[in-house]
Motif scaffolding. Sequence first.
Motif, mmCIF file in Angstrom:
data_model
loop_
_atom_site.group_PDB
_atom_site.id
_atom_site.type_symbol
_atom_site.label_atom_id
_atom_site.label_comp_id
_atom_site.label_asym_id
_atom_site.label_seq_id
_atom_site.Cartn_x
_atom_site.Cartn_y
_atom_site.Cartn_z
ATOM 1 N N PRO A 103 50.993 30.040 -32.712
ATOM 2 C CA PRO A 103 51.930 29.659 -31.648
ATOM 3 C C PRO A 103 51.303 28.653 -30.673
ATOM 4 N N GLY A 104 52.010 27.575 -30.446
ATOM 5 C CA GLY A 104 51.534 26.563 -29.516
ATOM 6 C C GLY A 104 50.849 25.374 -30.162
ATOM 7 N N THR A 105 50.613 25.426 -31.465
ATOM 8 C CA THR A 105 49.778 24.417 -32.128
ATOM 9 C C THR A 105 50.582 23.550 -33.081
ATOM 10 N N TYR A 106 50.407 22.235 -33.009
ATOM 11 C CA TYR A 106 50.958 21.429 -34.100
ATOM 12 C C TYR A 106 50.214 20.125 -34.327
ATOM 13 N N LYS A 107 48.912 20.158 -34.123
ATOM 14 C CA LYS A 107 48.098 18.973 -34.356
ATOM 15 C C LYS A 107 47.988 18.635 -35.849
ATOM 16 N N ASP A 108 47.810 19.658 -36.689
ATOM 17 C CA ASP A 108 47.632 19.397 -38.111
ATOM 18 C C ASP A 108 48.891 18.800 -38.729
ATOM 19 N N ARG A 109 50.050 19.271 -38.245
ATOM 20 C CA ARG A 109 51.298 18.699 -38.760
ATOM 21 C C ARG A 109 51.357 17.203 -38.456
ATOM 22 N N LEU A 110 50.986 16.819 -37.228
ATOM 23 C CA LEU A 110 51.001 15.398 -36.889
ATOM 24 C C LEU A 110 50.011 14.624 -37.747
ATOM 25 N N LEU A 111 48.828 15.193 -37.954
ATOM 26 C CA LEU A 111 47.828 14.492 -38.755
ATOM 27 C C LEU A 111 48.318 14.290 -40.192
ATOM 28 N N MET A 112 49.030 15.267 -40.723
ATOM 29 C CA MET A 112 49.538 15.137 -42.091
ATOM 30 C C MET A 112 50.718 14.185 -42.172
ATOM 31 N N GLU A 113 51.570 14.227 -41.148
ATOM 32 C CA GLU A 113 52.747 13.361 -41.154
ATOM 33 C C GLU A 113 52.393 11.908 -40.858
#
Lengths: 468, 206
Positions: A103-113
């Motif tokens: 909860p609160g995290t979405y850095k990896d999604r941005l890096l993959m996208e």
Amino acid sequence: MSELRGDTYPHAPGFVAGDRPQIVTSRFRYEDSHTLQRYLDTGGYQGLRAALAKTPTEVHDDVKRATVLGRGGAGFPAGVKWGLTPQGKFPRYLVVNGDESEPGTYKDRLLMERDPHQLIEGCLIACYAAGLSQCFLYIRGEMALAQERVATALNDAYAAGYVGKNILGSDLSVDIVLHWGAGAYVVGEETALIESLEGNRGMPRLKPPFFPAAIGLYGMPTIVNNVETLANLPWLATNGVDAYLAIGTPTSPGTRMVCVSGHVRRPGVYEMINGTTTFRDLIYGDEFCGGIRDGRELKAFVPGGGSAPWFTPEQLDIPFEGKLAGAAGSMLGSGAVMVMDETTDIPAAALTLTNFYAHESCGKCTPCREGGTWLQRLLTRVVNGQGTQADLDQIFEVGTSICPGDFPHASSEKLGLEAVPFPYKMTTICFVGPSAYAPLNSALVLFPEEFQARLKKRISIPVTGVNG
Amino acid sequence: MARFSDSNLAIAREIIARYPKPRSATIPLLHLAQEQDGYVTDDAMAQIGELVGASSAEVLGTATFYEMFKFKPVGNYLINICGTLSCALMGAGELMHHAEQKLGIPVGGTTDDGMFTLEHAECQAACSEAPCLQVNYRYRYKVTPEMLDGLIDDLRDGKLTAEIPPHGTVARVRQRIPADRGVGAVPPQDATDMPVWLRNQPEASA
């Protein structure tokens, strides 16, 4: 109110660039940052070339010397992790943990996208240095765009000779297999991730003996690395260890992506200097979040993802550094700060996280399976105004069954509390159990009056004597 | 149609071949089945079992662990509204209430016309853009009740079919490993042979 600084881009909602070094987000400014062409135009696959010009041992030593800390949550140095594989046992596998769900995290999604090739290049450098023969890139099931971007990037990279047999004419031959999940938070735990990758229910394995580096995927030595960790490697290989160490502090070098959400003026994902940036900088700095929304006061914040004990304004000056945050009673986890202003209903806020962990328990360990839902029922009762002091006492008792002894929490001058440092003791295999208790414990310890105010009022029934 | 079509069977075999052990393909194949039929049928699980060397009960055991797999038909559009802390702080509760009113169904329900299923989701990884939702795993950020109304109307009117595929399809791009470039799955065996790039370095010490 002061003006916010930093650039945002319509094609990358949430990301805010600033006047800071960018190691992993340098291409986010380009709308086509996910394409092979843009990647090559901006120094892409140069790190791999530089790595291939060295021996695997040299590259491994570089990563060790650079102290690249794991960005998934535990903060374990990647170079040390790679070295834990048993000598002379092959094949070894690489599993990329892209099952980001804290909860609160979405850095990896941005890096993959936004920059899938950077991740692919990082995987190849890791495989080269640590002698890993096949790579599985596990992306969270719900991240449709990330899956599409990585699939496209892999197809392009294969066609161009960057992945597969004899990469760039070298001895390195590695397949990267895109794998995707189907919705389960616990699969972010590395042994659960391996179970899921083997086609099973994603339940964590007991450590010891199942340390993935020794007994991992199919029982073979396996390195599990987080997306952001691997995304650091191309820059490191291109620019060298000294350049990497020049950013941040010796114990926490480089940069770190952090996602700030909740009641701030500008929530977003920031790449910031590791180790020195304080929570005050992050929450109040003009180049970051610019303070609390509508000029309100800060009440509490979660420093490191839903699993982390909470901090209050008294902890604002702690820098984003693992050991210091640990001594203060919490952890940096996955780099997610959730900010609550003075209007926040603390028991209700804690309940959203308790619900989360009760829902996400895999059911393997009794204290988590039973305790999580027990905490949920007790807290729901309190939030609904039906709770009693006995319910609050019971919450502490259930918490102690999951984590014996004093549970970590922040200090409070106001309440006369000393900090209880990290880590906790635990009766479960993985961290989901303690995580279910962490937010609730913080809320109860730091804001006891809000719970007291919620308790059901004792109804006294007047009993009057016949003669009275 | 519940078993794989010929073309999907070919895709399934291609996916299986990438893994050192066929069972690792279980979750990707369950997604493929859901993509074909909108949900995971018993026949599909039996066939996946045959393909990966597991019993249909074992496939069911795996499938039921994961929230994305549905075992009965759901709406064409699955709307997942996040309710974890960051979104809750920014009004996810009100948004969910509004969605229930607008669609006339409670959380977990499906509209009579089979168009929409409404679910409460846990953290969907868009926390600074709260409150967020996903429609068939496509994001909408900072959603207001008005935006939600517009979204539902657009979906009903078929205006978003290009962006949002029907329920079951997650990624629309598949990985394809060209036969002449792929290394092939590396089976787990107790080998002492190190990979060639380690062996060939001047002092093989790893």
